[in-house]
Write an enzyme that holds these catalytic residues in place. Structure first.
Site, mmCIF file in Angstrom:
data_model
loop_
_atom_site.group_PDB
_atom_site.id
_atom_site.type_symbol
_atom_site.label_atom_id
_atom_site.label_comp_id
_atom_site.label_asym_id
_atom_site.label_seq_id
_atom_site.Cartn_x
_atom_site.Cartn_y
_atom_site.Cartn_z
ATOM 1 N N ASP A 301 -10.407 0.808 1.720
ATOM 2 C CA ASP A 301 -10.521 -0.062 2.900
ATOM 3 C C ASP A 301 -11.674 -1.051 2.879
ATOM 4 O O ASP A 301 -11.989 -1.628 3.911
ATOM 5 C CB ASP A 301 -10.719 0.772 4.189
ATOM 6 N N ASP A 525 -8.340 12.147 10.170
ATOM 7 C CA ASP A 525 -8.775 10.750 10.010
ATOM 8 C C ASP A 525 -9.938 10.407 10.930
ATOM 9 O O ASP A 525 -10.574 9.358 10.756
ATOM 10 C CB ASP A 525 -7.627 9.796 10.351
#
Ligand code: BGC
Length: 587
Positions: A301, A525
């Protein structure tokens, strides 16, 4: 993990053809030396690997030429059962009863000495599906298991023709097992029903400096990198084994979100290099001359955030603006690639987001350009990049069968639906294959391969559509047919309704080196409410099921499961849901 930002851009996009590929695997390895009727020395190794789902299969076939150079080839074999070839890639196949003949296509006719070409095909069958055991190459009978190297005291082990330890191969997953992390495996096995998947390989995440030596995190436990590598050597047992490690500790990590903020501040590039990458490289170098193939996933990311979440985009964050301005993501990724890529048995795969992030045309090429820039930074060169990984820790489906870019429903193109929102892709497979081509166009080696994280993109269970939606409107059509049941493509945290995806496998499709479970299923997450921790993790409301969203998910509900722990910690309820909604289902 952070994510994306939609970025609608309704310009048309001409899809280019997919690259020919070199994907392929081996299960049965036949090393064969042929006696040649002519003066040319002939010899070959054929690796034939099945991916079998009970009534159908794909086979990936790799031919290594151990003799004199060949220009134009035909490989022939007989099936033992009623297998029927239905289509093929990178080769032309004809079948007559049980006899099959595969010939080269235009681009892979020549095989130099010791070079390899690959082709694949799909087939159907009933009954048994044994791998063929005899092949002929250009009419010369190859009668299996003849040692091409009479001096080798142990011709069967490792397989003749395998490269020496430490030499890079085209696709590290071919002909290799993959490391099973004992800590994840134990967590999975302790869950009801978890035994069914506890032997699957998952990534080892080095998510902070202390993880290198081992820390007390619930999912890292006491095993440091060296412990994992020693365990990997045990699992390898003298045969090639892929060890998957995630490099995830950039300064100012996760700049567009909070749930996976890390321990290093935005300016701490020095610590990243000296206290994180260098020690990892030192340890990996000790395992250079072994049968391990070390696959790194480099910095999830990070780079895409510098494209999509910076000024003047409406999705900009201050942190991403800072990381773009100070250059530390690019510098850090380049440094990691250079240091790790200097080790012969390391295969660097750079994280490339996913289609619901950089699949819009105004993100796609810009991301590829930035990847190329990073691959030339801090001493790195594009040769340090073996490939890219898509969908890491995300939920995007591999393929959506029930609608397609290019279709028009009730007078409106599918791209115009709210779900697709002008994206160029509907799933990760098309995205990854097209991105591979784009990256080669940017200057990366034409042999790069893609990984796709299928750990949580299965979307099975009772809500899985079994056909297209109604054609009353483009939204009804897409929403009724889509497997991915997220409220919005930009949702990324502990998604309700998700299931385990395709089991890890080598060379499943052209251009794809492997489907992998890089994110260990069952690891959160992000927490659904603030939880104190000493890992640098923040609280991101995208993990709160009551949150109504922001510009990065089109102001939609977060779709997150409740009662989640801090990112990376074991989340039993999520694991249970992933098992229940697995697709393909767990047998
Ligand atoms: C977390 C990491 C964790 C990884 C794998 C990330 O979201 O921030 O700490 O190691 O997931 O579960």
């Amino acid at each position: 993990m952070s994510t994306p930002p939609r970025a609608a851009n309704p310009r048309s996009w001409a899809r280019r053809g997919l690259a020919a590929t070199s994907a392929v695997v081996l299960g049965t390895t036949l090393a064969v030396t042929t006696s040649s009727p002519a003066s040319a020395a002939t010899g070959c190794e054929v690796d034939y690997q099945l991916n079998d789902w009970g009534s159908g299969f794909t086979a990936n076939v790799e031919i290594t030429n151990l003799g004199d150079p060949v220009n134009g080839w035909t490989l022939e074999w007989d099936f033992a059962g009623n297998q029927q070839v239905t289509n093929a890639w990178n080769g032309t196949l004809t079948q007559n009863g049980q006899s099959v003949s595969a010939t080269n296509t235009g681009h892979n006719a020549a095989i130099a000495t010791d070079a390899t070409v690959a082709f694949g095909f799909q087939g159907s069958y009933s009954g048994t599906n044994e791998a063929p055991t005899e092949f002929t190459l250009n009419g010369v009978l190859c009668q299996g298991q003849v040692d091409p190297d009479p001096g080798d005291p142990d011709p069967g082990d490792p397989d003749p023709g395998d490269p020496e330890p430490g030499q890079r191969v085209d696709n590290p997953y071919v002909g290799a097992n993959v490391y099973v992390n004992p800590i994840w495996s134990a967590n999975a096995a302790a869950e009801p029903g978890g035994e069914a998947v506890a032997d699957e390989p998952t990534g080892v995440w080095l998510d902070r400096i202390s993880a290198i030596e081992g820390n007390d995190s619930p999912t890292t436990g006491s095993m440091g990198l060296r412990d994992h590598l020693d365990e990997a050597l045990e699992q390898a047992n003298g045969e090639p084994l892929v060890f998957q490690v995630v490099i995830y500790n950039l300064p100012g990590r996760d700049c567009a979100a909070l749930a996976s903020n890390g321990e290093l501040g935005p300016e701490e590039i020095g610590r990243y290099k000296n206290d994180y990458i260098d020690p990892i490289a030192d340890i990996l170098a000790d395992y250079e001359d072994t049968e391990l193939r070390i696959v790194t996933t480099v910095e999830i990311d990070s780079l895409p955030n510098l494209v999509t979440n910076v000024t003047p985009r409406e999705t900009a964050t201050d942190n991403c603006d800072q990381m773009l301005a100070n250059g530390n993501y690019v510098e850090g990724v380049g440094y990691a690639l250079a240091q790790l890529g200097a080790i012969d048995n390391v295969y660097n795969y750079v994280d490339a987001g996913h289609h619901g992030w950089i699949g819009w045309e105004n993100n796609f090429t810009a991301s590829a350009e930035l990847f190329y820039e990073a691959a030339n930074a801090a001493g790195a060169s594009p040769d340090d990049v073996h490939g890219f990984i898509a969908n890491t820790a995300n939920y995007s489906a591999l393929v959506e069968d029930n609608f397609a870019i290019g279709e028009t429903i009730a007078g409106q193109p599918v791209r115009q639906s709210s779900w697709v929102d002008w994206n160029q892709f509907t799933g990760e497979l098309d995205f990854a294959q097209a991105l591979r081509e784009e990256l080669v166009g940017q200057g990366f080696d034409s042999g790069i391969g893609m990984l796709i994280d299928t750990s949580r993109n299965g979307w099975g269970g009772p809500d899985r559509p079994d056909g297209p939606g109604p054609t009353t409107s483009v939204d009804a059509y897409v929403d009724g047919g889509r497997y991915d049941r997220r409220i919005h493509l930009g949702n990324w945290c502990n998604q309700a309704g998700a299931g385990l995806g395709e089991r890890p496998q080598a060379a499943p499709e052209p251009g794809i080196d492997a489907y992998v479970w890089m994110k260990p299923p069952g690891e959160s997450d992000g927490s659904s409410e603030p939880i104190d921790n000493d890992e640098g993790k923040g609280f991101d409301r995208m993990c709160d099921p009551t949150y109504e969203g922001n510009v990065r998910n089109g102001d939609n509900m977060s779709g997150a499961l409740p009662e989640a722990p801090v990112s990376g910690h074991w989340f039993s309820a999520q694991f249970q849901e992933l098992l229940a909604n697995a697709y393909p289902p767990i047998q």
